[in-house]
Design an enzyme around this catalytic site. Structure first.
Site, PDB file in Angstrom:
ATOM      1  N   PRO A 121      10.252  45.914   5.104  1.00 24.25           N
ATOM      2  CA  PRO A 121       9.838  46.406   3.771  1.00 24.25           C
ATOM      3  C   PRO A 121      11.011  46.829   2.887  1.00 24.25           C
ATOM      4  O   PRO A 121      10.980  46.582   1.670  1.00 24.25           O
ATOM      5  CB  PRO A 121       8.950  47.612   4.099  1.00 24.25           C
ATOM      6  CG  PRO A 121       8.518  47.419   5.516  1.00 24.25           C
ATOM      7  CD  PRO A 121       9.579  46.622   6.202  1.00 24.25           C
ATOM      8  N   THR A 122      12.051  47.424   3.461  1.00 26.14           N
ATOM      9  CA  THR A 122      13.194  47.855   2.628  1.00 26.14           C
ATOM     10  C   THR A 122      13.860  46.639   1.986  1.00 26.14           C
ATOM     11  O   THR A 122      14.200  46.646   0.799  1.00 26.14           O
ATOM     12  CB  THR A 122      14.231  48.614   3.486  1.00 26.14           C
ATOM     13  OG1 THR A 122      13.548  49.629   4.200  1.00 26.14           O
ATOM     14  CG2 THR A 122      15.338  49.212   2.650  1.00 26.14           C
ATOM     15  N   LEU A 123      14.029  45.577   2.776  1.00 25.71           N
ATOM     16  CA  LEU A 123      14.675  44.368   2.246  1.00 25.71           C
ATOM     17  C   LEU A 123      13.769  43.652   1.246  1.00 25.71           C
ATOM     18  O   LEU A 123      14.215  43.255   0.170  1.00 25.71           O
ATOM     19  CB  LEU A 123      15.044  43.409   3.393  1.00 25.71           C
ATOM     20  CG  LEU A 123      16.462  43.562   3.958  1.00 25.71           C
ATOM     21  CD1 LEU A 123      16.711  44.962   4.481  1.00 25.71           C
ATOM     22  CD2 LEU A 123      16.734  42.549   5.047  1.00 25.71           C
ATOM     23  N   TYR A 127      13.665  42.792  -3.744  1.00 25.48           N
ATOM     24  CA  TYR A 127      13.455  41.617  -4.592  1.00 25.48           C
ATOM     25  C   TYR A 127      12.476  41.887  -5.735  1.00 25.48           C
ATOM     26  O   TYR A 127      12.221  41.016  -6.554  1.00 25.48           O
ATOM     27  CB  TYR A 127      13.081  40.406  -3.713  1.00 25.48           C
ATOM     28  CG  TYR A 127      14.293  40.061  -2.850  1.00 25.48           C
ATOM     29  CD1 TYR A 127      15.253  39.173  -3.292  1.00 25.48           C
ATOM     30  CD2 TYR A 127      14.527  40.738  -1.646  1.00 25.48           C
ATOM     31  CE1 TYR A 127      16.399  38.918  -2.552  1.00 25.48           C
ATOM     32  CE2 TYR A 127      15.675  40.497  -0.900  1.00 25.48           C
ATOM     33  CZ  TYR A 127      16.596  39.583  -1.359  1.00 25.48           C
ATOM     34  OH  TYR A 127      17.749  39.363  -0.645  1.00 25.48           O
ATOM     35  N   GLY A 197      33.912  36.128  13.144  1.00 28.76           N
ATOM     36  CA  GLY A 197      32.637  36.712  12.695  1.00 28.76           C
ATOM     37  C   GLY A 197      31.543  36.321  13.671  1.00 28.76           C
ATOM     38  O   GLY A 197      30.395  36.098  13.283  1.00 28.76           O
ATOM     39  N   ASP A 220      35.283  40.016  15.577  1.00 27.47           N
ATOM     40  CA  ASP A 220      34.343  40.584  14.597  1.00 27.47           C
ATOM     41  C   ASP A 220      34.824  42.000  14.276  1.00 27.47           C
ATOM     42  O   ASP A 220      35.824  42.481  14.859  1.00 27.47           O
ATOM     43  CB  ASP A 220      32.891  40.574  15.120  1.00 27.47           C
ATOM     44  CG  ASP A 220      31.862  40.501  13.970  1.00 27.47           C
ATOM     45  OD1 ASP A 220      31.809  41.456  13.173  1.00 27.47           O
ATOM     46  OD2 ASP A 220      31.144  39.507  13.875  1.00 27.47           O
ATOM     47  N   MET A 241      38.864  39.335   9.639  1.00 25.08           N
ATOM     48  CA  MET A 241      39.279  37.947   9.363  1.00 25.08           C
ATOM     49  C   MET A 241      40.109  37.830   8.081  1.00 25.08           C
ATOM     50  O   MET A 241      40.779  36.823   7.863  1.00 25.08           O
ATOM     51  CB  MET A 241      38.056  37.035   9.291  1.00 25.08           C
ATOM     52  CG  MET A 241      37.080  37.377   8.200  1.00 25.08           C
ATOM     53  SD  MET A 241      35.536  36.500   8.442  1.00 25.08           S
ATOM     54  CE  MET A 241      34.481  37.298   7.246  1.00 25.08           C
ATOM     55  N   LYS A 254      30.452  30.288  12.055  1.00 22.64           N
ATOM     56  CA  LYS A 254      29.008  30.001  11.965  1.00 22.64           C
ATOM     57  C   LYS A 254      28.330  31.043  11.085  1.00 22.64           C
ATOM     58  O   LYS A 254      28.356  32.241  11.383  1.00 22.64           O
ATOM     59  CB  LYS A 254      28.368  30.004  13.361  1.00 22.64           C
ATOM     60  CG  LYS A 254      26.854  29.857  13.301  1.00 22.64           C
ATOM     61  CD  LYS A 254      26.220  29.694  14.667  1.00 22.64           C
ATOM     62  CE  LYS A 254      24.718  29.845  14.604  1.00 22.64           C
ATOM     63  NZ  LYS A 254      24.243  31.226  14.544  1.00 22.64           N
ATOM     64  N   HIS A 258      28.983  31.398   3.716  1.00 20.54           N
ATOM     65  CA  HIS A 258      27.961  31.565   2.658  1.00 20.54           C
ATOM     66  C   HIS A 258      27.764  33.039   2.285  1.00 20.54           C
ATOM     67  O   HIS A 258      27.114  33.332   1.294  1.00 20.54           O
ATOM     68  CB  HIS A 258      26.636  30.889   3.045  1.00 20.54           C
ATOM     69  CG  HIS A 258      25.820  31.621   4.066  1.00 20.54           C
ATOM     70  ND1 HIS A 258      24.465  31.426   4.216  1.00 20.54           N
ATOM     71  CD2 HIS A 258      26.160  32.543   5.009  1.00 20.54           C
ATOM     72  CE1 HIS A 258      24.006  32.192   5.185  1.00 20.54           C
ATOM     73  NE2 HIS A 258      25.006  32.873   5.695  1.00 20.54           N
TER      74      HIS A 258
HETATM   75  C1  LIG Z   1      25.854  36.344   9.254  1.00 21.24           C
HETATM   76  S1  LIG Z   1      26.691  37.065  10.560  1.00 21.24           S
HETATM   77  C2  LIG Z   1      27.024  35.661  11.575  1.00 21.24           C
HETATM   78  C3  LIG Z   1      27.210  36.039  12.998  1.00 21.24           C
HETATM   79  C4  LIG Z   1      27.409  34.847  13.944  1.00 21.24           C
HETATM   80  N1  LIG Z   1      28.518  34.008  13.537  1.00 21.24           N
HETATM   81  C5  LIG Z   1      26.142  34.075  14.083  1.00 21.24           C
HETATM   82  O1  LIG Z   1      26.045  32.983  13.524  1.00 21.24           O
HETATM   83  O2  LIG Z   1      25.213  34.572  14.725  1.00 21.24           O
HETATM   84  C6  LIG Z   1      28.287  37.396   9.837  1.00 21.24           C
HETATM   85  C7  LIG Z   1      29.223  38.134  10.772  1.00 21.24           C
HETATM   86  O3  LIG Z   1      30.477  38.337  10.092  1.00 21.24           O
HETATM   87  C8  LIG Z   1      30.974  39.587  10.496  1.00 21.24           C
HETATM   88  N2  LIG Z   1      31.997  40.058   9.547  1.00 21.24           N
HETATM   89  C9  LIG Z   1      31.798  40.568   8.312  1.00 21.24           C
HETATM   90  N3  LIG Z   1      32.976  40.877   7.750  1.00 21.24           N
HETATM   91  C10 LIG Z   1      33.941  40.557   8.650  1.00 21.24           C
HETATM   92  C11 LIG Z   1      35.366  40.647   8.643  1.00 21.24           C
HETATM   93  N4  LIG Z   1      36.013  41.108   7.579  1.00 21.24           N
HETATM   94  N5  LIG Z   1      36.042  40.206   9.734  1.00 21.24           N
HETATM   95  C12 LIG Z   1      35.378  39.727  10.819  1.00 21.24           C
HETATM   96  N6  LIG Z   1      34.020  39.609  10.876  1.00 21.24           N
HETATM   97  C13 LIG Z   1      33.314  40.028   9.806  1.00 21.24           C
HETATM   98  C14 LIG Z   1      29.741  40.448  10.558  1.00 21.24           C
HETATM   99  O4  LIG Z   1      29.941  41.637  11.295  1.00 21.24           O
HETATM  100  C15 LIG Z   1      28.735  39.505  11.185  1.00 21.24           C
HETATM  101  O5  LIG Z   1      28.728  39.616  12.582  1.00 21.24           O
HETATM  102  O1  LIG Z   2      18.711  35.505   7.742  1.00 24.43           O
HETATM  103  C1  LIG Z   2      19.507  36.158   7.059  1.00 24.43           C
HETATM  104  C2  LIG Z   2      19.077  37.170   6.215  1.00 24.43           C
HETATM  105  C3  LIG Z   2      19.991  37.879   5.480  1.00 24.43           C
HETATM  106  C4  LIG Z   2      19.546  38.876   4.547  1.00 24.43           C
HETATM  107  C5  LIG Z   2      18.232  38.909   4.108  1.00 24.43           C
HETATM  108  C6  LIG Z   2      17.833  39.807   3.154  1.00 24.43           C
HETATM  109  C7  LIG Z   2      18.752  40.687   2.636  1.00 24.43           C
HETATM  110  O2  LIG Z   2      18.375  41.580   1.671  1.00 24.43           O
HETATM  111  C8  LIG Z   2      20.060  40.653   3.051  1.00 24.43           C
HETATM  112  C9  LIG Z   2      20.459  39.750   4.000  1.00 24.43           C
HETATM  113  O3  LIG Z   2      21.314  37.650   5.555  1.00 24.43           O
HETATM  114  C10 LIG Z   2      21.770  36.638   6.330  1.00 24.43           C
HETATM  115  C11 LIG Z   2      23.139  36.349   6.346  1.00 24.43           C
HETATM  116  O4  LIG Z   2      23.998  37.075   5.657  1.00 24.43           O
HETATM  117  C12 LIG Z   2      23.608  35.291   7.089  1.00 24.43           C
HETATM  118  O5  LIG Z   2      24.925  34.992   7.062  1.00 24.43           O
HETATM  119  C13 LIG Z   2      22.742  34.526   7.807  1.00 24.43           C
HETATM  120  C14 LIG Z   2      21.406  34.800   7.844  1.00 24.43           C
HETATM  121  C15 LIG Z   2      20.893  35.863   7.082  1.00 24.43           C
END
Ligand SMILES: C[S@@+](CC[C@H](N)C(=O)[O-])C[C@H]1O[C@@H](n2cnc3c(N)ncnc32)[C@H](O)[C@@H]1O
Ligand SMILES: O=c1cc(-c2ccc(O)cc2)oc2c(O)c(O)ccc12
Length: 354
Positions: A121-123, A127, A197, A220, A241, A254, A258
């Site tokens: 609900p917070t997320l 919107y 990450g 990370d 990073m 991965k 984006h």
């Molecule tokens: C969307 S998640 C993706 C996690 C993983 N790669 C996956 O696909 O399940 C983005 C990751 O980037 C990490 N992250 C954000 N800022 C970062 C930084 N400055 N250096 C290293 N990792 C970072 C976050 O903690 C998070 O785990």
């Molecule tokens: O699956 C997600 C969802 C988010 C997300 C959804 C709603 C929000 O208000 C903030 C974040 O973010 C993601 C993300 O940053 C990513 O790299 C992969 C998947 C998702």
């Protein structure tokens, strides 16, 4: 308005249905959440064969007068391809579809934690404020509404939301296991890999199991990898990073780029380039991310990508990219050669060569 501009009533009603379909579409995620919270996919799975409505109501242990609610829920979700109706013993019964198989808890491809994250609900409430965000100076909806720079600062100050996010990312990574079988050549010949990450290491664990000779480091933020034990060919490193990435044959990004705007992506990619450049054979960067391709993709595939585009923009001031957008950041980071493999459903694997 001239009479030639008056829409035919059939067109008007079609347009009205289109509009109503969209404004009532909040019920799409909510109906999935409803079914998951009632454990309906688990009940059908454990039943071992298609289940009739009275059997389902009995298994749910809800008041009998709520039978109509369950019938309506199941009718909507069957219409939307989450369940299928089969005839068993001359009675209509519900069975799982490929989409609801993903909602059975305890399986390798269970995505219920992604449902919990995206229907939180917070997320969802954020919107309601998209126009306020667009009209103001603040770059993200998190800053506009909650006074946090972006989604990262929000989750790092809210441990429960951080857990929801990490759990959702882990569940997504488990689905990758299936696709790894098809892209063994991507990792062939590599001795070391840094998963930049890489979160709590779920993707890296799968890679390490599939390629036991490959040494893998998950880099990370320190608060994400603190206390995570490595084992065998897997280790964790707290870091940033944007500051430095350890030397390696290859880097995995991965679902990272984006989350960042072009300028930040170029910084990350330059650091990646530096980290793989000492490899004699020329290292590579493996990117798993969305590539928008409206001309080629089907409607649903493009819609998922465009939904993520809005989430990325509102949450991080970032975006999803088409091939031209990707090419631009690759070239600004000093890369000239890349190849896109559209093998992960709505995401692609991009190999970027030094
Ligand atoms: C969307 S998640 C993706 C996690 C993983 N790669 C996956 O696909 O399940 C983005 C990751 O980037 C990490 N992250 C954000 N800022 C970062 C930084 N400055 N250096 C290293 N990792 C970072 C976050 O903690 C998070 O785990
Ligand atoms: O699956 C997600 C969802 C988010 C997300 C959804 C709603 C929000 O208000 C903030 C974040 O973010 C993601 C993300 O940053 C990513 O790299 C992969 C998947 C998702």
């Amino acid at each position: 308005m001239g009479s030639e501009n008056v829409p035919k009533s059939s067109e008007l009603f079609q347009a009205q249905a289109h509009l109503y379909d969209h404004i009532l579409s909040f019920l799409k995620p909510m109906s999935i959440k409803w079914a998951v919270e009632l454990n309906i996919p688990d009940i059908i799975h454990n039943h071992g064969r298609p289940i009739t409505l009275p059997q389902l109501v009995s298994a749910l242990q809800i008041p009998e007068q709520k039978t109509a609610c369950v019938r309506s829920l199941m009718r909507l979700l069957t219409h939307n391809k989450f369940f299928i109706i089969v005839i068993a013993d001359e009675k209509e019964a519900y069975d799982l579809s490929p989409a609801s198989e993903l909602l059975v808890k305890g399986t390798d491809h269970c995505l219920t934690s992604m449902v919990r994250l995206l229907t939180n609900p917070t997320l969802v409430d954020l919107y309601n404020h998209l126009s306020k965000w667009t009209s103001g100076e603040k770059l993200t909806i998190y800053d506009t509404t909650l006074g946090k720079d972006d989604y990262w600062s929000f989750i790092h100050q809210n441990p429960l939301h951080l857990k929801y996010f990490n759990d959702a990312m882990e569940s997504d990574s488990r689905v990758v296991r299936l696709a790894l079988r098809d892209c063994k050549s991507v990792f062939d010949g590599l001795v070391s890999l840094v998963d930049v990450g890489g979160g709590t290491g779920n993707t890296a664990k799968i890679i390490c199991e599939t390629f036991p000779m490959l040494k893998c480091i998950v880099l990370d933020l320190p608060q994400v990898v603190a206390d995570l034990p490595g084992n065998g060919n897997l280790s964790f490193m707290g870091g940033n990073m944007f500051h430095s990435i350890p030397q390696t044959d290859a880097i995995l990004l991965k679902w990272i780029l984006h989350d960042w705007n072009d300028e930040d992506c170029v910084k990350i990619l330059k650091n990646c380039k530096e980290a793989v450049s000492r490899n004699e054979k020329g290292g590579k960067i493996i990117i798993i991310d969305i590539v928008i391709n409206e001309k080629q993709d089907e409607h649903e595939m493009t819609e998922v990508k465009l939904f993520f585009d809005i989430v990325m923009m509102a949450s991080f001031n970032a975006k999803e990219r088409d091939e031209e957008n990707w090419k631009k950041i690759f070239s600004e980071a000093g890369f000239t050669r890349y190849k896109i493999f559209p093998i992960f459903g709505f995401r692609s694997l991009i190999e970027l060569y030094v």
